[in-house]
Design a protein around this motif. Structure first.
Motif, PDB file in Angstrom:
ATOM      1  N   HIS A 143       1.626  -2.117   1.303  1.00  0.00           N
ATOM      2  CA  HIS A 143       1.249  -2.037  -0.316  1.00  0.00           C
ATOM      3  C   HIS A 143       0.241  -0.820  -0.237  1.00  0.00           C
ATOM      4  CE1 HIS A 143       2.853  -5.638  -1.587  1.00  0.00           C
ATOM      5  NE2 HIS A 143       2.542  -6.263  -0.662  1.00  0.00           N
ATOM      6  N   GLY A 146       3.353   2.105   0.597  1.00  0.00           N
ATOM      7  CA  GLY A 146       4.535   2.072  -0.125  1.00  0.00           C
ATOM      8  C   GLY A 146       5.610   1.748   1.041  1.00  0.00           C
ATOM      9  N   ASP A 167      11.487  -0.079   1.000  1.00  0.00           N
ATOM     10  CA  ASP A 167      10.199   0.527   0.602  1.00  0.00           C
ATOM     11  C   ASP A 167       9.882  -0.303  -0.707  1.00  0.00           C
ATOM     12  OD1 ASP A 167      10.360   2.576   2.292  1.00  0.00           O
ATOM     13  OD2 ASP A 167      10.788   3.938   1.082  1.00  0.00           O
ATOM     14  N   THR A 168       8.303  -0.343  -1.020  1.00  0.00           N
ATOM     15  CA  THR A 168       7.747  -1.022  -2.033  1.00  0.00           C
ATOM     16  C   THR A 168       6.579  -0.116  -3.042  1.00  0.00           C
ATOM     17  OG1 THR A 168       5.807  -1.704  -0.740  1.00  0.00           O
ATOM     18  CG2 THR A 168       7.848  -3.302  -0.963  1.00  0.00           C
ATOM     19  N   PRO A 169       6.505  -0.541  -4.242  1.00  0.00           N
ATOM     20  CA  PRO A 169       5.270   0.404  -5.072  1.00  0.00           C
ATOM     21  C   PRO A 169       4.122   0.217  -4.376  1.00  0.00           C
ATOM     22  CG  PRO A 169       6.998  -1.084  -6.335  1.00  0.00           C
ATOM     23  CD  PRO A 169       7.152  -1.595  -4.785  1.00  0.00           C
ATOM     24  N   VAL A 170       3.396   1.270  -4.356  1.00  0.00           N
ATOM     25  CA  VAL A 170       1.777   1.070  -4.001  1.00  0.00           C
ATOM     26  C   VAL A 170       1.121   0.223  -4.796  1.00  0.00           C
ATOM     27  CG1 VAL A 170      -0.358   2.539  -3.804  1.00  0.00           C
ATOM     28  CG2 VAL A 170       1.967   3.453  -3.041  1.00  0.00           C
TER      29      VAL A 170
END
Length: 231
Positions: A143, A146, A167-170
């Protein structure tokens, strides 16, 4: 092992104790740094996030990973030497997201007096370190930047070929939450192993304990990477 503690068991417990504490201190320092972060997509923000993520990664692989292996070795050696271990099997099957609350709420004798009670503290420290190393810190990094480091992508209980993590949003709020949980569990592990070492030491010759302290002090200095300032 009734009435005594093998020195090989004790040295693993002592070494784990002297490895976990500086990593707990390092996590607290990194949490203070994270509190200064602010959302942003420019290169400066990304650089700060990556620097913090690198510090967290090092805590895992230069400290907590080593400590968890020491704690596991401590219990394995104790079992081979005939120690009575009251292993809590429920923790091994519990989802990682539930382990934090379960470990915080765990009720153990406030002042362990027997070897069995002391090894319950070693087990509790192991579970706290392991879930921090394998779950909370990797998700904090994910987190924070990302993306989870490839070496931190693994399955529950060491399962091979886990599904890739997209991948993930910050999300700094989620990153802080996972780091808060990691700090709580690392502090819990310090308290558990401190008590365990005190009790197990009482079953050994004081001269042997003193010698083991000297040996583990020398080895621990390699792993600490500290001391870490309070501010």
């Amino acid at each position: 092992m009734a009435g005594q503690v093998c020195w090989t068991v004790m040295i693993q417990a002592m070494q784990a104790k002297k490895t976990i504490r500086p990593q707990r201190d390092r996590l607290l320092q990194l949490r203070r740094q994270m509190e200064q972060l602010s959302p942003g997509d420019d290169d400066d923000h990304k650089s700060r996030n990556m620097e913090l993520a690198s510090g967290l990664f090092n805590v895992c692989y230069s400290g907590l990973g080593i400590a968890s292996r020491m704690l596991a070795s401590c219990m394995e050696l104790a079992a081979k030497d005939g120690a009575r271990l009251a292993i809590n099997r429920a923790f091994a099957a519990m989802p990682d997201e539930q382990l934090h609350d379960a470990l915080v709420a765990q009720r153990l004798p406030a002042r362990p007096t027997t070897q069995t009670e002391a090894f319950s503290r070693v087990e509790a420290a192991f579970n706290a370190v392991k879930v921090t190393e394998e779950h909370h810190i990797p998700l904090c990094i994910q987190h924070l930047v990302g993306q989870r480091p490839v070496h931190m992508v693994h399955g529950k209980n060491g399962l091979e070929n886990p599904a890739p993590v997209p991948d993930t949003p910050v999300d700094l709020d989620k990153a802080r939450d996972y780091l808060d949980r990691a700090c709580t569990l690392a502090d819990l592990a310090v308290k558990h192993i401190d008590l365990a070492v005190v009790v197990l030491s009482s079953f050994m010759d004081p001269k042997v304990v003193a010698n083991l302290c000297e040996v583990t002090d020398k080895r621990a200095s390699i792993l600490q990477g500290g001391p870490y300032p309070a501010d």
